[in-house]
Enzyme design. Structure first.
Site, PDB file in Angstrom:
ATOM      1  N   CYS A  79      48.120  22.702  41.708  1.00 63.60           N
ATOM      2  CA  CYS A  79      48.418  22.253  40.356  1.00 63.60           C
ATOM      3  C   CYS A  79      47.455  22.848  39.339  1.00 63.60           C
ATOM      4  O   CYS A  79      47.700  22.772  38.146  1.00 63.60           O
ATOM      5  CB  CYS A  79      48.493  20.743  40.256  1.00 63.60           C
ATOM      6  SG  CYS A  79      47.111  19.883  40.950  1.00 63.60           S
TER       7      CYS A  79
ATOM      8  N   HIS B 269      35.609  36.059  44.289  1.00 60.45           N
ATOM      9  CA  HIS B 269      36.413  35.029  43.629  1.00 60.45           C
ATOM     10  C   HIS B 269      37.079  34.099  44.647  1.00 60.45           C
ATOM     11  O   HIS B 269      37.089  32.883  44.477  1.00 60.45           O
ATOM     12  CB  HIS B 269      37.470  35.662  42.728  1.00 60.45           C
ATOM     13  CG  HIS B 269      38.309  34.656  42.011  1.00 60.45           C
ATOM     14  ND1 HIS B 269      37.865  34.005  40.878  1.00 60.45           N
ATOM     15  CD2 HIS B 269      39.533  34.140  42.275  1.00 60.45           C
ATOM     16  CE1 HIS B 269      38.785  33.150  40.479  1.00 60.45           C
ATOM     17  NE2 HIS B 269      39.803  33.215  41.310  1.00 60.45           N
TER      18      HIS B 269
END
Lengths: 290, 423
Positions: free
Chosen positions: B52, B100
């Site tokens: 989300c 990342h």
């Protein structure tokens, strides 16, 4: 109870004037210190500073009481007629209304707002004339402390509701805008502010009603009729209706939160107008504090 | 000689507002987007993470600007004009991509630093890609590494101990609205994991009652049982809203399930008792205009982000420690990756030797009349000779002593054995 300077020797009068002057400077300084301490507490949020701030405000409250008592001895009547006296009495009632509430429950950082209001009131009192005027004949009655005292005490509680309302609006704005600024962590929960509003309003309203009733009884005695439609009376009634409507709406339609907070602010504006605006703008037989 | 690179493209809560993330073509499901990713020319391995708060695509592909553009197109679909991609999209290559990914898996890049949900989501995403066999040697290694880095950070720092999650933020807000939560009722709409977590936090604060409203009643009942609450169906939603003080919505509904005009009469029935809506669903369940109503407070996932920001500083110290671990592990992985360019050379070398052996064996064996056993012995000998000959060059390649000269060594061997352009 009439004021007669011949009773006191001159030296005694000047000495009492001197003490009274010093007392006022002391209570002004104490209130200023309370504001400073509460201000520091607001920024730093350290428990220790809060304790100091509370004690200072308590000391300021005691000094205010002493000053009023002293002025009573000095003038021989309840010191609530001149502008200066009324505002000091107002500040006194705000301070003690707050201290009495504080005793029952804590509302985070409420003291900061209250001490600010008290200090502003006292500053206004400081610039107003402190001269002791002879009491007008119409006020020479034991109704004076009863009526005026009760009315100003009610203003004290309504002032608390006003401060609570301002805090509510600030906090509500933070929560609604979702940008959490300086006030978010420092202000209490909305519910506690709303509760404060409801409690202060209920107490203040009872006093306000009593103030109007005692006033009207006194008017019957002094002027012959219960109600004159004098500007001050009219505005007291308007204020009374504003608060009555608000309390009624809270219990019947569930007016709370923002609406109640705004109403508390409007109501207080009306209180201030009744206290000062009427005197200076509208006049009328009820305007003694010139 | 085009070589492969690791490429990571994505959008997250920091770069892209919720309204845009909701529109993403790749926001829903895994299978279909993975198929289309694999369809891009030059893409060798691929993986997709969709939560989300973020959508991230990780591929191993030939170095080619076309690939990036194609992936971006797939990601945004028609919702965003290509000129606007750069406003939202971040692109990392090779070591940056590795770094990342580790930041994500350790939750350092999360909305709530230290939350544990992301690791589960990462594993789930990997399972989808692995089942379709879309991950290869590089991504398999990389993703497994990201899991172990996350575990290392969790065990070596206190980042998870103070794990304040969305639910924590929700509780803080609820306290600012209600003060005391003891006599408040919680309503969960939808029975997702996030809702469960938030409810757990609220129950920990001693809320009075929990009601779970869900489309499938059985799931609602399971969840309700955990909190000693009651389960209701979604049809009873409006009547339940009259009693609820804190509402957490996390359904998978594609549209808004509660509009402003639905809540207005409810507020009248509630006599304006304040109500706090928390919308943690993506796409959103609740009408953003609810917040305009008096005594209604609505927070969606982006808003909660701001609340968390407040007490972030306390955890920053642990985050620095965690960051150091991530940096360290990224370097380690990079050196593994560098080694990897040696591996194809060795493979090619062995293949060439094998090929030569087989050609020569075929040529010789068909002229000689040998029994099968003898044939086998000759074959064995030929392969043994070639492998012994290759032993030294291979160990020379694998030797770690002069790491920074990998490229030189690889080039030298390739030139010497004529392996040019056979990667």
């Amino acid at each position: 109870m009439s004021y007669s300077p011949e009773v006191y020797p001159l030296t005694r009068i000047t000495m009492m004037g001197e003490i009274s002057y010093l007392l006022f400077q002391a209570l002004l300084a104490a209130s200023c210190m309370a504001l400073v301490f509460y201000g520091v507490f607001f920024v730093k949020q350290k428990e220790k500073i809060r304790t100091v701030a509370r004690l200072t405000l308590l000391a300021a409250g005691v000094l205010q009481t002493l000053y009023i008592l002293f002025r009573y001895l000095q003038s021989g009547y309840t010191p609530i007629t001149s502008q200066h006296e009324t505002i000091v009495f107002f500040a006194w009632s705000v301070t003690w209304a707050f201290l009495s509430f504080r005793w029952r429950y804590t509302v985070k950082n409420f003291g900061t707002f209250i001490s600010l209001l008290v200090f502003i009131l006292l500053l206004i009192a400081a610039v107003a004339s402190r001269a002791i005027n002879p009491l007008p004949p119409a006020l020479q009655s034991w109704w004076l402390p009863v009526h005026a005292g009760i009315a100003v005490i009610s203003y004290g509680f309504l002032a608390l509701a006003f401060c609570g309302g301002i805090m509510y609006l600030l906090q509500e704005h933070e929560l609604k805008s979702k940008r959490f600024g300086y006030f978010f962590t420092r202000l209490p929960s909305l519910e506690s502010l709303d509760q404060l509003n409801s409690h202060c309003l209920a107490t203040g309203f009872v006093f306000l009603t009593m103030g109007i009733i005692t006033g009207s009884i006194w008017a019957r005695q002094a002027w012959g009729t219960y109600w004159h439609w004098d500007p001050k009376e009219t505005w007291s009634l308007i204020t009374w209706f504003l608060y009555a409507a608000q309390i009624h709406q809270r219990f019947s339609a569930g007016w709370r939160g923002k609406r109640a907070a705004i109403m508390a602010v409007i109501g207080f504006a009306s209180v201030l107008f009744t206290l000062w605006g009427v005197t200076y703008l509208l006049g009328g037989i009820h305007s003694y504090a010139q | 000689m085009p070589s492969d690179m690791i490429l990571l493209l994505g959008v997250n809560h920091k770069t892209t507002p919720l309204a845009v993330r909701e529109q993403l073509a790749m926001g829903n499901g895994y299978e279909q987007p993975l198929h289309s990713l694999r369809g891009i020319a030059g893409c060798k391995e691929c993986y997709l993470l969709s939560t989300c708060n973020r959508v991230e695509i990780l591929v191993v592909a030939q170095e080619d600007a076309q690939v990036e553009a194609q992936i971006a197109k797939l990601l945004f679909g028609d919702s965003v004009a290509p000129e606007q991609y750069q406003d939202y999209l971040y692109i990392y290559r090779n070591d940056e991509a590795v770094h990342h990914l580790f930041m994500v898996s350790t939750s350092l890049d999360s909305m709530i630093v230290g939350e544990a949900q992301i690791l589960g989501q990462l594993k789930e995403a990997y399972r989808h890609a692995a089942e379709l066999k879309y991950t290869g040697p590089v991504l398999n290694k990389l993703l497994h590494k990201s899991f172990s880095v996350a575990k290392r950070v969790r065990s070596e720092t206190l980042i998870g101990a103070s794990a304040v999650s969305i639910s924590y933020a929700a509780v803080e807000l609820a306290k600012k609205i209600f003060g005391n939560l003891q006599d408040k009722n919680v309503l969960l709409i939808g029975a997702g994991e996030m809702a469960e977590l938030a409810a757990e936090h609220l129950v920990g604060q001693g809320v009075h009652k929990v009601v779970v409203a869900n489309r499938t009643l059985s799931r609602a009942m399971d969840l309700a049982k955990r909190f000693n609450g009651t389960a209701v169906s979604l049809d009873e939603l409006f009547s339940q809203l009259e009693q609820a003080d804190i509402v957490i919505s996390s359904t998978g509904a594609p549209n808004i399930i509660l509009h402003k005009q639905d809540v207005k009469p409810i507020m009248r029935a509630r006599r304006n008792e304040p109500i706090f809506f928390i919308d943690i669903a993506v796409p959103r369940d609740l009408d953003p205009k609810l917040n305009d109503l008096d005594n209604v407070y609505l927070y969606d996932i982006d808003d909660l982000h701001n609340v968390v920001e407040i007490n972030k500083s306390e955890r920053d110290k642990e985050a620095i420690k965690a960051l150091r671990i991530v940096d360290e592990e990224s370097l380690k992985f990079q050196s593994w990756l560098d080694n990897l360019s040696v591996v194809p050379t060795i493979t090619a070398l062995r293949k060439k030797a094998d090929d030569i052996c087989h050609i020569e064996l075929e040529r010789t064996l068909c002229r000689l009349q040998l029994s099968p056993d003898e044939q086998k012995a000759i074959e064995k000998m030929a392969l043994a000779i070639s492998s012994r000959l290759l032993h030294d060059p291979v160990s020379f390649l694998k030797n770690d002593s002069c790491k920074e000269q990998h490229d030189v060594k690889v080039e030298m061997i390739r030139a010497a054995f004529g392996l040019v352009d056979k990667y």
